[in-house]
Design a protein around this motif. Sequence first.
Motif, PDB file in Angstrom:
ATOM      1  N   GLY A   1      11.735  50.298  66.576  1.00 21.88           N
ATOM      2  CA  GLY A   1      12.251  49.375  67.566  1.00 21.88           C
ATOM      3  C   GLY A   1      13.895  49.592  67.748  1.00 21.88           C
ATOM      4  N   PHE A   2      14.196  50.866  68.284  1.00 20.59           N
ATOM      5  CA  PHE A   2      15.652  51.129  68.428  1.00 20.59           C
ATOM      6  C   PHE A   2      15.961  49.993  69.731  1.00 20.59           C
ATOM      7  CE2 PHE A   2      14.808  55.038  66.289  1.00 20.59           C
ATOM      8  CZ  PHE A   2      15.660  54.895  65.296  1.00 20.59           C
ATOM      9  N   VAL A   3      17.245  49.766  69.768  1.00 21.64           N
ATOM     10  CA  VAL A   3      17.637  48.992  70.711  1.00 21.64           C
ATOM     11  C   VAL A   3      19.147  49.804  71.433  1.00 21.64           C
ATOM     12  CG1 VAL A   3      16.656  46.792  70.449  1.00 21.64           C
ATOM     13  CG2 VAL A   3      18.832  47.119  69.394  1.00 21.64           C
ATOM     14  N   HIS A   4      19.443  49.632  72.583  1.00 21.91           N
ATOM     15  CA  HIS A   4      20.676  49.937  73.260  1.00 21.91           C
ATOM     16  C   HIS A   4      21.734  49.251  72.703  1.00 21.91           C
ATOM     17  CE1 HIS A   4      22.523  52.483  76.463  1.00 21.91           C
ATOM     18  NE2 HIS A   4      23.231  51.516  76.574  1.00 21.91           N
TER      19      HIS A   4
ATOM     20  N   ARG B   1      19.880  51.092  66.423  1.00 18.59           N
ATOM     21  CA  ARG B   1      19.964  51.439  67.659  1.00 18.59           C
ATOM     22  C   ARG B   1      20.313  52.582  68.090  1.00 18.59           C
ATOM     23  NH1 ARG B   1      23.908  54.409  68.352  1.00 18.59           N
ATOM     24  NH2 ARG B   1      23.936  54.999  66.165  1.00 18.59           N
ATOM     25  N   VAL B   2      20.159  52.914  69.566  1.00 22.80           N
ATOM     26  CA  VAL B   2      19.990  54.202  70.011  1.00 22.80           C
ATOM     27  C   VAL B   2      21.400  54.499  71.017  1.00 22.80           C
ATOM     28  CG1 VAL B   2      18.630  53.388  71.862  1.00 22.80           C
ATOM     29  CG2 VAL B   2      18.664  55.932  71.612  1.00 22.80           C
ATOM     30  N   ALA B   3      22.070  55.508  70.591  1.00 20.06           N
ATOM     31  CA  ALA B   3      23.172  56.221  71.559  1.00 20.06           C
ATOM     32  C   ALA B   3      22.751  56.880  72.460  1.00 20.06           C
ATOM     33  CB  ALA B   3      24.242  56.493  70.755  1.00 20.06           C
ATOM     34  N   GLN B   4      23.070  56.804  73.511  1.00 22.76           N
ATOM     35  CA  GLN B   4      22.320  57.795  74.716  1.00 22.76           C
ATOM     36  C   GLN B   4      23.512  58.510  75.677  1.00 22.76           C
ATOM     37  OE1 GLN B   4      18.231  56.790  75.940  1.00 22.76           O
ATOM     38  NE2 GLN B   4      19.025  54.705  76.329  1.00 22.76           N
TER      39      GLN B   4
ATOM     40  N   ARG C   1      29.053  68.626  67.660  1.00 19.99           N
ATOM     41  CA  ARG C   1      28.858  68.576  66.175  1.00 19.99           C
ATOM     42  C   ARG C   1      28.386  66.891  65.898  1.00 19.99           C
ATOM     43  NH1 ARG C   1      33.827  68.822  62.846  1.00 19.99           N
ATOM     44  NH2 ARG C   1      32.500  68.824  61.080  1.00 19.99           N
ATOM     45  N   TYR C   2      27.198  66.643  65.582  1.00 19.63           N
ATOM     46  CA  TYR C   2      26.464  65.579  65.258  1.00 19.63           C
ATOM     47  C   TYR C   2      26.584  64.992  63.951  1.00 19.63           C
ATOM     48  CZ  TYR C   2      24.480  66.142  70.140  1.00 19.63           C
ATOM     49  OH  TYR C   2      24.402  66.366  71.565  1.00 19.63           O
ATOM     50  N   LEU C   3      27.291  63.963  63.839  1.00 20.32           N
ATOM     51  CA  LEU C   3      27.692  63.785  62.282  1.00 20.32           C
ATOM     52  C   LEU C   3      27.377  62.189  62.218  1.00 20.32           C
ATOM     53  CD1 LEU C   3      31.309  65.282  62.096  1.00 20.32           C
ATOM     54  CD2 LEU C   3      29.015  66.263  61.286  1.00 20.32           C
ATOM     55  N   SER C   4      27.429  61.759  60.915  1.00 19.55           N
ATOM     56  CA  SER C   4      27.539  60.314  60.550  1.00 19.55           C
ATOM     57  C   SER C   4      28.448  59.881  59.539  1.00 19.55           C
ATOM     58  CB  SER C   4      26.010  59.768  60.277  1.00 19.55           C
ATOM     59  OG  SER C   4      25.387  60.382  59.117  1.00 19.55           O
ATOM     60  N   LEU C   5      28.752  58.708  59.569  1.00 24.52           N
ATOM     61  CA  LEU C   5      29.240  57.805  58.365  1.00 24.52           C
ATOM     62  C   LEU C   5      28.175  57.054  57.547  1.00 24.52           C
ATOM     63  CD1 LEU C   5      32.780  56.539  59.663  1.00 24.52           C
ATOM     64  CD2 LEU C   5      32.064  58.596  58.451  1.00 24.52           C
ATOM     65  N   GLY C   6      27.979  57.543  56.400  1.00 26.81           N
ATOM     66  CA  GLY C   6      26.943  56.937  55.515  1.00 26.81           C
ATOM     67  C   GLY C   6      25.633  57.497  55.866  1.00 26.81           C
ATOM     68  N   ASP C   7      24.819  56.780  55.184  1.00 22.30           N
ATOM     69  CA  ASP C   7      23.285  57.191  55.261  1.00 22.30           C
ATOM     70  C   ASP C   7      22.593  56.444  56.215  1.00 22.30           C
ATOM     71  OD1 ASP C   7      21.061  58.822  54.587  1.00 22.30           O
ATOM     72  OD2 ASP C   7      20.832  57.911  52.708  1.00 22.30           O
ATOM     73  N   SER C   8      22.775  56.273  57.456  1.00 25.73           N
ATOM     74  CA  SER C   8      22.159  55.053  58.012  1.00 25.73           C
ATOM     75  C   SER C   8      21.194  55.389  59.241  1.00 25.73           C
ATOM     76  CB  SER C   8      23.362  54.337  58.898  1.00 25.73           C
ATOM     77  OG  SER C   8      24.380  55.274  59.555  1.00 25.73           O
ATOM     78  N   LEU C   9      20.500  54.595  59.689  1.00 31.25           N
ATOM     79  CA  LEU C   9      19.377  54.697  60.144  1.00 31.25           C
ATOM     80  C   LEU C   9      19.838  54.547  61.821  1.00 31.25           C
ATOM     81  CD1 LEU C   9      16.202  54.982  61.152  1.00 31.25           C
ATOM     82  CD2 LEU C   9      16.278  52.403  60.653  1.00 31.25           C
ATOM     83  N   TYR C  10      19.777  55.364  62.619  1.00 35.48           N
ATOM     84  CA  TYR C  10      20.067  55.407  64.205  1.00 35.48           C
ATOM     85  C   TYR C  10      19.149  56.208  64.852  1.00 35.48           C
ATOM     86  CZ  TYR C  10      22.960  59.095  63.053  1.00 35.48           C
ATOM     87  OH  TYR C  10      23.561  60.328  62.432  1.00 35.48           O
ATOM     88  N   CYS C  11      19.428  55.998  66.032  1.00 36.14           N
ATOM     89  CA  CYS C  11      18.888  57.400  66.930  1.00 36.14           C
ATOM     90  C   CYS C  11      19.860  57.742  68.057  1.00 36.14           C
ATOM     91  CB  CYS C  11      17.659  56.837  67.745  1.00 36.14           C
ATOM     92  SG  CYS C  11      16.879  57.918  68.892  1.00 36.14           S
ATOM     93  N   THR C  12      19.905  58.923  68.361  1.00 35.70           N
ATOM     94  CA  THR C  12      20.650  59.887  69.249  1.00 35.70           C
ATOM     95  C   THR C  12      19.596  60.339  70.219  1.00 35.70           C
ATOM     96  OG1 THR C  12      22.366  60.414  67.511  1.00 35.70           O
ATOM     97  CG2 THR C  12      22.391  61.322  70.000  1.00 35.70           C
TER      98      THR C  12
ATOM     99  N   ALA D   1      18.128  59.472  60.025  1.00 35.85           N
ATOM    100  CA  ALA D   1      18.411  59.310  61.651  1.00 35.85           C
ATOM    101  C   ALA D   1      17.312  60.189  62.392  1.00 35.85           C
ATOM    102  CB  ALA D   1      19.710  59.925  61.952  1.00 35.85           C
ATOM    103  N   PHE D   2      17.263  59.608  63.741  1.00 31.25           N
ATOM    104  CA  PHE D   2      16.258  60.323  64.643  1.00 31.25           C
ATOM    105  C   PHE D   2      17.377  61.006  65.609  1.00 31.25           C
ATOM    106  CE2 PHE D   2      13.900  57.427  62.501  1.00 31.25           C
ATOM    107  CZ  PHE D   2      12.402  57.752  62.791  1.00 31.25           C
ATOM    108  N   HIS D   3      16.796  62.204  65.936  1.00 28.20           N
ATOM    109  CA  HIS D   3      17.867  62.858  66.947  1.00 28.20           C
ATOM    110  C   HIS D   3      16.882  63.704  67.934  1.00 28.20           C
ATOM    111  CE1 HIS D   3      21.010  65.727  68.215  1.00 28.20           C
ATOM    112  NE2 HIS D   3      20.136  66.556  68.442  1.00 28.20           N
ATOM    113  N   LEU D   4      17.242  63.262  69.237  1.00 24.94           N
ATOM    114  CA  LEU D   4      16.789  63.827  70.516  1.00 24.94           C
ATOM    115  C   LEU D   4      17.872  64.361  71.379  1.00 24.94           C
ATOM    116  CD1 LEU D   4      14.678  60.612  71.092  1.00 24.94           C
ATOM    117  CD2 LEU D   4      13.519  62.931  71.272  1.00 24.94           C
ATOM    118  N   SER D   5      17.701  65.664  71.733  1.00 31.46           N
ATOM    119  CA  SER D   5      18.654  66.233  72.577  1.00 31.46           C
ATOM    120  C   SER D   5      17.790  67.036  73.707  1.00 31.46           C
ATOM    121  CB  SER D   5      19.922  66.971  72.072  1.00 31.46           C
ATOM    122  OG  SER D   5      19.615  67.769  71.440  1.00 31.46           O
ATOM    123  N   GLY D   6      18.401  66.938  74.874  1.00 34.18           N
ATOM    124  CA  GLY D   6      17.612  67.907  75.893  1.00 34.18           C
ATOM    125  C   GLY D   6      19.070  68.447  76.556  1.00 34.18           C
TER     126      GLY D   6
END
Lengths: 250, 440
Positions: free
Chosen positions: B63-66, B183-186, B204-215, B241-246
């Motif tokens: 249920g990611f939200v923008h 949340r999702v970042a696009q 470079r795709y990095l995060s602060l902490g062990d959090s749940l999000y989507c790119t 995390a969930f990661h998508l990239s095109g």
Amino acid sequence: MLSVKGLRAKVGEKEILKGLDLEVGRGEVHAIMGPNGSGKSTLAHVLAGREDYRVTAGTVTFEGRDLLALTPEERAHLGLFLAFQYPVELPGVNNTYFLKAALNAIRSARGQPELDAVAFLRLMRERLKVLYLDDSLLKRPVNFGFSGGEKKRNEIFQMALLEPKLAILDETDSGLDIDVLRIVADGVNALRGLERSVILVTHYQRLLDYIEPDFVHVLAHGRIIRSGGKELALELEEKGYGWLGAEEAA
Amino acid sequence: MSAALDKGLVRWLAAAPCADAVAADWLEAQRAQARARVVDQGIPDSKAENWRYTSLTRLLAQGFVHVAEALTAVQRDDLEDLLIPGLESYRVLMVNGRFMPGLSDLHDLPDGVRIAGLAAVLKSDPDALRERLNGSVGDEQPLFAALNTAGLDDGLVILLERGARLERPIELIHLSVGMDEPRVAQPRHIIALGDCAQANLIERYLSLGDSLYCTNAVVEITLGRDAVFTHQRIQSESARAFHLSGLYLSLGAASRYQGTNVGLGASWARTDLYVRFKGEHAECDLQGLYLAGDGQLMDFHLDVDHQLPQCTSRENFSGILYGKGRAVFDGLVRVARDAQQTDAAMTNRNLLLCEGAEVDTKPQLQIHADDVKCSHGTTVGQIDPEQLFYLRSRGISAARARRLLCLGFAGEILDTLVPEALREQVAEQVGRRLEQAPLD
């Protein structure tokens, strides 16, 4: 330092070693000769701890320890070294990094401090000179793309660096030209000077022109059928292995 | 299309992007078109060729939200640990998909180079992007590119004029910080090099902490004639995390694209690479390395379309899988009838360290021309016992020996990374990951 008694070993379902006895004392050089398929390489690999070679009977004591109960790395820590007949290529594994990892693993297992990069480099340079080994080999992946001679020299270089108590050279002389053969001989003779022991597994007498063995053993059908001094090697050179088979049968 | 999946998608689409700005008409039209395309396409199921091996259920169930507002809590001090020692770069920082000018270092850019936030350009000079936005993606937008367009609000614009050169790499850090609500970042990055221009981009795709999000990032790259672009992407997202990239590439005549994709992080990661040749004698080199351990999915899809003659492409991906890790490599190289003297070689090698690990690999060549040099190969293997024994016989413990061999296996790809500081840092990350892997 090494005592092998009644050693039997199988590769797959086939018994290769059939009750082998061997005693190697400190500072001694033993040559093990024999025809192809007699079990020479199997013996070398069993001593080094290859897991797919199954020991079915007998004992091996090395430096007072039950060698057969130890992992390959523990055997190396105790001071055993095998120079491979066919050194394995390790693409992507840097030779210097590998040598440092090996040396420091052995040092820390013996309670010695690990060498830092500078001290390691110094030691490496010093040992390199003895073997006329090109520096560039150290920057390349282990044995990867090395010529046959380079691979063998790299084995001897590792031996010179790790200074084992017992080095087993598995047909290190096969396929080498005279120059490389001399280098191998220099490496072995240097160890000998340090009161280390050597087992030379070889098919030909040629190497023994450069390294004078204290003992020569003839291995056939998985057993040592004859032992003697260096003159036995000359006799073998002259007559081949055929007469021994006849003698054994008789 | 199941009702549950629909709900996830509706939520994803719901938030209005860029609430603070009135967008140009053409952009509003593009967004509307993209929304319509998402609704039309719906959720691809396992019968869709592109999603045969990877299910979207887990992704959409989150249920990611923008999130429209920028996160301003990140300070310069928070970044210290993220920097690569010895790496001199033009640094761009994005936090949760938003360009942060205050945290970026873009001083002393040479003439002919423009690097700016996408939102800022859309506000001040939207027409500069009118032809470029979705210029490489095209109208037939795949689902997640369409979602990105519909929700697009920021990203990076890199424009190099003819002959412009950057001596230092551009380092684009995507930093993600977990929020209460998943949340999702696009981000959308638009990169265009004029004729003979040269640049090196490190993402470079990095995060602060062990959090749940989507790119869900989309990168569009257009190279002019004789342009040279080096593009290195290191995905080290958080373990949840969930990661998508095109990646959408348009290569001009005699241009050269050198890309390395390293996938290390995220729980679920999907990367799509689309390559289109727009001129003859162009070269595209795609290298990839992925590690997947327990609970991880790494999915790479390549779609390389040789429509013109005398272009060269290399696709060389290697993966290390352990625990219950899963990977997908789906590589397609098409050579059209007129694309004579195409030179294409695709390889995918996989090292499986545990019985529970799994890879689906499908390299494909579709060749319609008759004068070409094309090959593909794939391997799935375990650690070679002879190599292992050799290392152990030198006193190296079994676990250490396995790690050395894995690093050696990865070395071929790691060696493509430049400069040295980056290569070392990534090799260290790979080493650390292998330390945690159950290899004994």
